[in-house]
Design a protein around this motif. Structure first.
Motif, PDB file in Angstrom:
ATOM      1  N   ARG A 472       0.866  -1.181   0.000  1.00  0.00           N
ATOM      2  CA  ARG A 472       0.000   0.000   0.000  1.00  0.00           C
ATOM      3  C   ARG A 472       0.900   1.228   0.000  1.00  0.00           C
ATOM      4  NH1 ARG A 472      -5.285   1.538   3.477  1.00  0.00           N
ATOM      5  NH2 ARG A 472      -6.142   0.422   1.689  1.00  0.00           N
ATOM      6  N   ALA A 473       0.570   2.179  -0.850  1.00  0.00           N
ATOM      7  CA  ALA A 473       1.238   3.480  -0.857  1.00  0.00           C
ATOM      8  C   ALA A 473       0.213   4.546  -0.524  1.00  0.00           C
ATOM      9  CB  ALA A 473       1.870   3.748  -2.221  1.00  0.00           C
ATOM     10  N   LEU A 499      -3.051   3.967  -2.592  1.00  0.00           N
ATOM     11  CA  LEU A 499      -2.930   3.064  -3.730  1.00  0.00           C
ATOM     12  C   LEU A 499      -2.534   1.692  -3.216  1.00  0.00           C
ATOM     13  CD1 LEU A 499      -1.352   3.721  -7.179  1.00  0.00           C
ATOM     14  CD2 LEU A 499      -0.553   1.781  -5.844  1.00  0.00           C
ATOM     15  N   ASP A 500      -3.328   0.679  -3.566  1.00  0.00           N
ATOM     16  CA  ASP A 500      -3.039  -0.701  -3.205  1.00  0.00           C
ATOM     17  C   ASP A 500      -2.565  -1.448  -4.441  1.00  0.00           C
ATOM     18  OD1 ASP A 500      -3.777  -0.589  -0.438  1.00  0.00           O
ATOM     19  OD2 ASP A 500      -5.864  -0.492  -1.095  1.00  0.00           O
ATOM     20  N   SER A 501      -1.476  -2.208  -4.281  1.00  0.00           N
ATOM     21  CA  SER A 501      -0.832  -2.828  -5.431  1.00  0.00           C
ATOM     22  C   SER A 501      -0.506  -4.284  -5.155  1.00  0.00           C
ATOM     23  CB  SER A 501       0.468  -2.069  -5.757  1.00  0.00           C
ATOM     24  OG  SER A 501       1.256  -2.771  -6.695  1.00  0.00           O
ATOM     25  N   ILE A 502      -0.712  -5.133  -6.162  1.00  0.00           N
ATOM     26  CA  ILE A 502      -0.239  -6.506  -6.144  1.00  0.00           C
ATOM     27  C   ILE A 502       0.584  -6.727  -7.401  1.00  0.00           C
ATOM     28  CG2 ILE A 502      -2.398  -7.346  -7.179  1.00  0.00           C
ATOM     29  CD1 ILE A 502      -1.894  -9.991  -5.662  1.00  0.00           C
ATOM     30  N   GLU A 503       1.734  -7.365  -7.243  1.00  0.00           N
ATOM     31  CA  GLU A 503       2.672  -7.539  -8.349  1.00  0.00           C
ATOM     32  C   GLU A 503       3.257  -8.937  -8.281  1.00  0.00           C
ATOM     33  OE1 GLU A 503       6.671  -5.232  -9.970  1.00  0.00           O
ATOM     34  OE2 GLU A 503       6.322  -5.385  -7.816  1.00  0.00           O
ATOM     35  N   ILE A 504       3.454  -9.548  -9.445  1.00  0.00           N
ATOM     36  CA  ILE A 504       4.124 -10.838  -9.536  1.00  0.00           C
ATOM     37  C   ILE A 504       5.060 -10.791 -10.726  1.00  0.00           C
ATOM     38  CG2 ILE A 504       2.262 -11.871 -10.923  1.00  0.00           C
ATOM     39  CD1 ILE A 504       2.885 -14.521  -9.455  1.00  0.00           C
ATOM     40  N   GLY A 505       6.240 -11.413 -10.584  1.00  0.00           N
ATOM     41  CA  GLY A 505       7.187 -11.314 -11.680  1.00  0.00           C
ATOM     42  C   GLY A 505       8.302 -12.326 -11.577  1.00  0.00           C
ATOM     43  N   ALA A 506       9.206 -12.243 -12.541  1.00  0.00           N
ATOM     44  CA  ALA A 506      10.356 -13.141 -12.585  1.00  0.00           C
ATOM     45  C   ALA A 506      11.499 -12.435 -13.285  1.00  0.00           C
ATOM     46  CB  ALA A 506       9.999 -14.432 -13.315  1.00  0.00           C
ATOM     47  N   ARG A 507      12.699 -12.789 -12.896  1.00  0.00           N
ATOM     48  CA  ARG A 507      13.904 -12.299 -13.559  1.00  0.00           C
ATOM     49  C   ARG A 507      14.901 -13.434 -13.626  1.00  0.00           C
ATOM     50  NH1 ARG A 507      14.145  -9.679  -8.414  1.00  0.00           N
ATOM     51  NH2 ARG A 507      13.292  -7.784  -9.304  1.00  0.00           N
ATOM     52  N   GLY A 508      15.840 -13.319 -14.516  1.00  0.00           N
ATOM     53  CA  GLY A 508      16.832 -14.375 -14.603  1.00  0.00           C
ATOM     54  C   GLY A 508      17.708 -14.233 -15.828  1.00  0.00           C
ATOM     55  N   LYS A 509      18.442 -15.316 -16.109  1.00  0.00           N
ATOM     56  CA  LYS A 509      19.368 -15.340 -17.231  1.00  0.00           C
ATOM     57  C   LYS A 509      19.281 -16.706 -17.894  1.00  0.00           C
ATOM     58  CE  LYS A 509      24.286 -14.810 -18.359  1.00  0.00           C
ATOM     59  NZ  LYS A 509      25.644 -14.583 -17.798  1.00  0.00           N
ATOM     60  N   ILE A 510      18.899 -16.722 -19.149  1.00  0.00           N
ATOM     61  CA  ILE A 510      18.813 -17.946 -19.929  1.00  0.00           C
ATOM     62  C   ILE A 510      19.895 -17.872 -20.989  1.00  0.00           C
ATOM     63  CG2 ILE A 510      17.350 -19.383 -21.401  1.00  0.00           C
ATOM     64  CD1 ILE A 510      14.926 -18.126 -20.022  1.00  0.00           C
ATOM     65  N   ASP A 511      20.897 -18.720 -20.834  1.00  0.00           N
ATOM     66  CA  ASP A 511      22.086 -18.623 -21.672  1.00  0.00           C
ATOM     67  C   ASP A 511      22.664 -17.224 -21.489  1.00  0.00           C
ATOM     68  OD1 ASP A 511      24.092 -19.288 -23.382  1.00  0.00           O
ATOM     69  OD2 ASP A 511      22.876 -19.301 -25.192  1.00  0.00           O
ATOM     70  N   ARG A 512      22.735 -16.423 -22.534  1.00  0.00           N
ATOM     71  CA  ARG A 512      23.277 -15.065 -22.408  1.00  0.00           C
ATOM     72  C   ARG A 512      22.187 -14.002 -22.422  1.00  0.00           C
ATOM     73  NH1 ARG A 512      27.823 -14.116 -26.691  1.00  0.00           N
ATOM     74  NH2 ARG A 512      26.195 -14.849 -28.117  1.00  0.00           N
TER      75      ARG A 512
END
Length: 704
Positions: A472-473, A499-512
């Protein structure tokens, strides 16, 4: 008519240059400024989340870092040129340095645009809470920055008011270990002349204590591609670092001065006879800002650290409100000081706690005076003083930020912040209604906002790190929300925006290939904005849904590619039917797209390194999707696609040439478009800030 802004205010140039070039420099990079790798490296360090530095890979939410070497290559003359390379961001330029911002939001104007985004320099807000400015990035020292970190959506518990839709943290460049310096000059069309420079060194005592110094300046003049426009701007920054075995100190002092002749809206962005003209040749904007901060970080041992950051700032601005009927003149400014304090503790099992307290005191003012005659039928834009008031503000905010190791691969982040804001308002003119302008009597207002945060990260593999975030902000109303009132408003009915927020995500490295993906849903209450009949609405509700992506990868034959893209749907969630006689029938209905909210925004860069990395070329595609220009979704800007080319080549170790060709195909477009309505017989009309024609800029950098 005022004389050209490109020549006004230039007298401090030589003095500023001499002072800053006299500075000497650095220290080895501190924990919050680890050596930069590339703009999308997931294992790099970021400082914005906690202030102490942490790996981007385990950050429980989105974060984008634009490294200093990318800023050096882009050489942005306006922050938008650099920041719009990040996903979910659309900063639209007005005239000169004027701009409006969108971060996981529509492009917001007025107090909504001022109060919804937090702009930081080394973790310290550039303006006081409640006294933000919609053009606040004009204060930013992006030239020579050590990097920029961007969080989209609510920030962590460390950040309160204005960190609603997002925050931008501009990091000063650390001093160098050995003496170094550079001068960069650039010229371009319509009288563009830019000169930037930096000088840095570190002096070490016999016991290893380091004294690092860096001075940076940026001088810019632009005659403007439209008639009777242009500006002169001067910026300077000095940084001193002290490094001892258990203590570090970073002190910065930044100053900015602006003198601008402003071009107003145009009724067409396609007809050169119209878009190169200026219907408001009398318009101007003069502004200045000075701010200083000292961060002292001490290692207490046993996993304990303490950080104290006292700071002070002052600024002022005078400008003609060419976008308002009657074109009044506004003067505003404030001075403020505060202390950011935090205590960090590492517990058994790797758990981490940060306890903090932020305090701030501000003394500000605003005057608005219309010298032109009263406009009959324009809804009450009358001759004389519209507003004349002073406000003092006190903010105190304790917070807790914690990270809990749930396993070798899983971390839970939880935070809580309580922020209390008190305004003492003094009216310096009659407490009454004059025309449409309501001046309330002296009063005191207090707001308290509790903002919890909860996030989790899990390392599935090197290829994918998942994260989710609930937050919440909230922000207390801007002082202009409360005291710059209009007919029918009551300051006692104005509440904090949440402001109420929900977030989902992903990060990473696949090969280069490095990537980050995020999806979000947000709901905002007590949204404050101005509707089509010019009334201030303070109880609006909106919904925001989107998905964002950024990716970077090396290719064959010394090519590389980096891209960001977002799809977002920003809608109204309430009804506002305009019933005033004579006004255009622009009404807000639930489900309508918010005006100036393009659904698609993208930026793609294809780079090529040549001659054993002595040179680099990059072609950039900038995409902005179509958007409605009014709340009733009746008038539409079609969007645009632009292409830019940048290149640089190092002729010798100390001499580099560069160039950039902007808008390669000479596309006619608008940086911004909206629909402006007045009572009959004027009605509603489209208006634009036209984009610049194809333009070539060239320059050189001399290093020493």
């Amino acid at each position: 008519m005022r004389h050209s802004g490109a020549s006004r205010g230039s007298s401090p140039h030589l003095a500023l240059l001499a002072v800053l070039l006299a500075a000497a420099a650095p220290l080895p990079a501190q924990a919050d400024e680890a050596p930069e790798k590339d703009a999308t490296a997931i294992d790099e360090m970021v400082v914005t989340a906690t202030g102490y530095g942490e790996a981007r890979s385990t950050h429980p939410g989105n974060i984008t870092k634009i490294p200093g070497d990318e800023a050096d290559f882009v050489k942005p003359r306006q922050p938008a040129e650099l920041l719009n390379r990040a996903p979910g961001i659309d900063i639209q330029q007005g005239s000169g340095v004027e701009h409006l911002t969108a971060i996981r939001s529509p492009v917001l104007t007025g107090t909504a645009g001022a109060g919804s985004f937090l702009y930081l320099e080394d973790g310290v807000p550039m303006r006081a809470a409640g006294f933000a400015n919609v053009n606040e990035l004009m204060d930013a020292m992006v030239e020579g920055a050590g990097g920029i970190e961007i969080v989209r959506g609510p920030g962590s518990a460390l950040y309160g008011s204005n960190a609603e839709h997002g925050l931008i943290n501009i990091l000063s460049r650390a001093p160098s270990e050995a003496p170094e310096g550079s001068l960069t000059g650039e010229i371009g069309p319509h009288g563009v002349r830019n000169l930037d420079g930096t000088a840095s060194t570190t002096i070490r005592d016999s016991d290893g204590t380091g004294h690092g110094f860096r001075g940076t300046f940026a001088l810019g003049e632009d005659g403007g591609f439209r008639a009777n426009s242009g500006y002169g701007q001067q910026k300077g920054q000095f940084r001193y670092d002290l490094t001892m075995p258990d203590t570090t100190l970073r002190a910065t002092l930044t100053a900015m001065n602006l003198n601008q002749e402003t071009a107003g809206y145009a009724t067409s962005y396609k007809d050169p006879a119209i878009y190169k003209a200026n219907a408001n040749p009398e318009a101007y904007r003069d502004a200045w800002a000075v701010r200083g901060a000292v961060r002292i970080e001490h290692d207490l041992g046993n996993g304990q650290k303490i950080a104290l950051t006292p700071y002070m700032r002052t600024n002022g601005m005078n400008f003609l409100m060419h976008f308002q009927p009657g074109t009044p003149v506004e003067e505003n400014g404030h001075w403020s000081g505060g202390l950011l304090g935090s205590y960090a503790l590492t517990l058994k099992g790797g758990h981490r706690l940060i306890l903090g307290l932020d305090t701030e005191y501000t003394d500000g003012y605003l005057r608005e005076i219309q010298s032109s005659p009263t406009i009959p039928g324009a809804g009450g834009y009358v001759t004389g003083t519209h507003y004349d008031y002073d406000v003092t503000a006190l903010v105190a905010a304790p917070y807790l930020h914690s990270v809990w190791e749930l396993g070798e691969r899983t971390e839970l982040t939880a935070g809580l912040r309580y922020e209390i804001t008190r305004y003492d308002y003094r009216n310096n003119t009659a407490s009454n209604l004059t025309g449409r302008f309501l001046r309330p009597a002296n009063r005191t207002d207090t707001f308290g906002n509790l903002t919890p945060k909860l996030g989790i990260t899990h390392v599935f593999s090197d290829e994918i790190i998942g994260f989710a975030n609930l937050a919440r902000a909230a922000r207390a109303p801007q002082t202009a929300d409360l005291y710059r009132l209009q007919t029918g408003q009551n300051p006692s009915a104005i509440r904090s925006e949440t402001l109420d927020s929900i977030e989902i995500g992903a990060r990473g490295k696949i090969d280069r290939v490095r990537y980050e993906l995020a999806a979000y849903f947000m709901k905002k209450r007590n949204f404050a904005f101005r509707d089509a009949n010019g009334d201030n609405i303070t109880d609006g509700r909106t919904k925001h849904t989107g998905i964002e992506a950024e990716i970077a990868a090396p290719l064959l034959w010394n090519f590389d590619i980096a891209a960001s893209a977002s799809y977002a749907h920003h809608t109204y969630d309430f009804t506002d039917i305009i019933t005033k006689p004579g006004y255009a029938p622009e009404s807000i209905l639930p489900g309508n797209d918010i005006d100036t909210a393009p659904r698609t925004v993208a930026n793609v860069r294809l780079g090529y390194a040549f001659d054993e990395d002595r040179g680099r070329a990059e072609i950039e595609w900038v995409h902005l999707g179509a958007y409605w220009m009014d709340a009733s979704n009746s008038s539409r800007y079609p969007g645009h696609d632009l292409f830019n080319l940048r290149t640089e080549y190092r002729l010798t170790e100390n001499f580099t040439i560069f160039g950039r060709l902007m808008n390669i195909f000479d596309k006619r477009y608008a940086d911004r478009g909206d629909l402006f309505c007045l009572p009959a017989p004027t009605g509603c009309k489209s208006r634009y800030f036209p984009g610049e024609d194809r333009a070539l800029y060239v320059g050189t950098t001399i290093s020493f």
